[in-house]
Design a protein around this motif. Structure first.
Motif, PDB file in Angstrom:
ATOM      1  N   SER A  80       2.217  72.690 -47.345  1.00 27.15           N
ATOM      2  CA  SER A  80       2.958  74.024 -47.045  1.00 27.15           C
ATOM      3  C   SER A  80       4.365  73.743 -46.056  1.00 27.15           C
ATOM      4  O   SER A  80       4.149  73.075 -45.032  1.00 27.15           O
ATOM      5  CB  SER A  80       1.938  74.986 -46.696  1.00 27.15           C
ATOM      6  OG  SER A  80       2.963  76.149 -46.388  1.00 27.15           O
ATOM      7  N   THR A  81       5.522  73.982 -46.635  1.00 27.80           N
ATOM      8  CA  THR A  81       6.649  73.984 -45.789  1.00 27.80           C
ATOM      9  C   THR A  81       7.268  75.524 -45.479  1.00 27.80           C
ATOM     10  O   THR A  81       7.746  75.982 -46.374  1.00 27.80           O
ATOM     11  CB  THR A  81       7.838  73.183 -46.413  1.00 27.80           C
ATOM     12  OG1 THR A  81       7.047  71.814 -46.495  1.00 27.80           O
ATOM     13  CG2 THR A  81       9.034  72.781 -45.512  1.00 27.80           C
ATOM     14  N   PRO A  82       7.111  75.978 -44.306  1.00 27.44           N
ATOM     15  CA  PRO A  82       6.610  75.160 -43.173  1.00 27.44           C
ATOM     16  C   PRO A  82       5.288  75.389 -43.089  1.00 27.44           C
ATOM     17  O   PRO A  82       4.554  76.188 -43.924  1.00 27.44           O
ATOM     18  CB  PRO A  82       7.054  76.173 -41.997  1.00 27.44           C
ATOM     19  CG  PRO A  82       7.431  77.376 -42.643  1.00 27.44           C
ATOM     20  CD  PRO A  82       7.875  77.302 -43.950  1.00 27.44           C
ATOM     21  N   GLY A  86      -2.526  77.926 -39.296  1.00 26.43           N
ATOM     22  CA  GLY A  86      -4.100  77.533 -39.375  1.00 26.43           C
ATOM     23  C   GLY A  86      -4.052  76.041 -39.544  1.00 26.43           C
ATOM     24  O   GLY A  86      -5.076  75.365 -39.659  1.00 26.43           O
ATOM     25  N   GLY A  87      -2.871  75.433 -39.900  1.00 33.66           N
ATOM     26  CA  GLY A  87      -2.755  73.780 -39.761  1.00 33.66           C
ATOM     27  C   GLY A  87      -2.511  73.426 -41.317  1.00 33.66           C
ATOM     28  O   GLY A  87      -2.188  74.384 -42.263  1.00 33.66           O
ATOM     29  N   ALA A  88      -2.579  72.004 -41.710  1.00 28.89           N
ATOM     30  CA  ALA A  88      -2.370  71.634 -42.861  1.00 28.89           C
ATOM     31  C   ALA A  88      -3.408  71.954 -44.007  1.00 28.89           C
ATOM     32  O   ALA A  88      -4.574  71.892 -43.770  1.00 28.89           O
ATOM     33  CB  ALA A  88      -1.860  70.173 -42.877  1.00 28.89           C
ATOM     34  N   THR A 165      -0.063  72.296 -55.607  1.00 27.64           N
ATOM     35  CA  THR A 165      -0.283  71.164 -54.397  1.00 27.64           C
ATOM     36  C   THR A 165       0.688  71.094 -53.449  1.00 27.64           C
ATOM     37  O   THR A 165       0.614  70.495 -52.343  1.00 27.64           O
ATOM     38  CB  THR A 165       0.152  69.923 -55.413  1.00 27.64           C
ATOM     39  OG1 THR A 165       1.512  70.038 -55.936  1.00 27.64           O
ATOM     40  CG2 THR A 165      -0.970  69.704 -56.356  1.00 27.64           C
ATOM     41  N   GLU A 166       1.804  72.062 -53.578  1.00 28.44           N
ATOM     42  CA  GLU A 166       2.710  72.238 -52.295  1.00 28.44           C
ATOM     43  C   GLU A 166       3.629  73.555 -52.591  1.00 28.44           C
ATOM     44  O   GLU A 166       3.596  74.278 -53.634  1.00 28.44           O
ATOM     45  CB  GLU A 166       4.024  70.926 -52.721  1.00 28.44           C
ATOM     46  CG  GLU A 166       4.834  71.019 -51.840  1.00 28.44           C
ATOM     47  CD  GLU A 166       6.007  69.875 -52.035  1.00 28.44           C
ATOM     48  OE1 GLU A 166       6.663  69.508 -51.246  1.00 28.44           O
ATOM     49  OE2 GLU A 166       5.719  69.205 -53.040  1.00 28.44           O
ATOM     50  N   SER A 167       3.852  74.059 -51.564  1.00 26.48           N
ATOM     51  CA  SER A 167       4.572  75.382 -51.505  1.00 26.48           C
ATOM     52  C   SER A 167       5.756  75.306 -50.400  1.00 26.48           C
ATOM     53  O   SER A 167       5.325  74.686 -49.204  1.00 26.48           O
ATOM     54  CB  SER A 167       3.510  76.571 -51.044  1.00 26.48           C
ATOM     55  OG  SER A 167       2.533  76.584 -51.987  1.00 26.48           O
TER      56      SER A 167
END
Length: 183
Positions: A80-82, A86-88, A165-167
């Motif tokens: 996640s970007t940013p 709560g962390g990765a 998988t990515e946001s």
């Protein structure tokens, strides 16, 4: 004899080819395009369903099944970007929901529009809620649960093998702070 076999073979070929329907190359191309569009529509529908699960979770941050449910639509190594508070990863997402659930018990995240392109889905949504954290602050701003916010958000999710998988996301949190700070 060879000449008669050649003549018979020629006659058979003429008869067989004359019985075939003419090939309509435009029809074949048109059918292929329609099949492709139908497949793309089905894929887009699947991607929207996966993304909607994400927003259902955001709208129900105190659900005790959050961890189990998020495994259905989110990759363990979700990026996640940013990075969320709560962390990765997927576990960080679950922790973030817990933090937001404590601060904003009535949080709702409602998609307004979803656009699919390849393996990406862009979601424009509205987030609303009434911050009332146990500490009495929302991102450093005093709050007592009497002021609501409504902010626009935009997310771009990558979906692979049926999971996010990515946001990349943008939320107008400064607008929310301004709204709950109004006299």
């Amino acid at each position: 004899m060879k000449k008669s076999i050649l003549v018979i073979n020629t006659l058979i070929s003429v008869i067989l080819f004359s019985c075939q329907k003419p090939i309509d190359e435009n029809k074949i191309a048109s059918d292929a395009v329609e099949a492709y569009k139908e497949k793309q529509t089905i894929e887009a529908d699947k991607m929207e369903t996966i993304a909607q699960q994400f927003y259902n979770q955001l709208s129900n941050p105190n659900d005790p099944q959050t961890d189990a449910l998020s495994k259905n639509y989110m990759d363990e190594n979700w990026v996640s970007t940013p990075e969320p508070i709560g962390g990765a990863g997927r576990v960080g997402f679950v922790k973030t929901l817990s933090v937001f659930g404590a601060m904003i018990t009535d949080l709702k995240w409602e998609p307004q529009e979803m656009l699919v392109s390849g393996n990406k889905i862009i979601v424009r949504s509205i987030a609303t809620g009434t911050p009332n954290s146990p500490e009495g602050y929302f991102f450093g701003t005093p709050t007592n649960g009497s002021k609501r916010f409504e902010i626009p958000t935009i997310d771009i999710h990558t979906i692979e093998n049926g999971k996010i998988t990515e946001s990349h996301h943008v939320e107008a949190w400064l607008t929310a702070l301004g709204q709950i700070n109004e006299k």
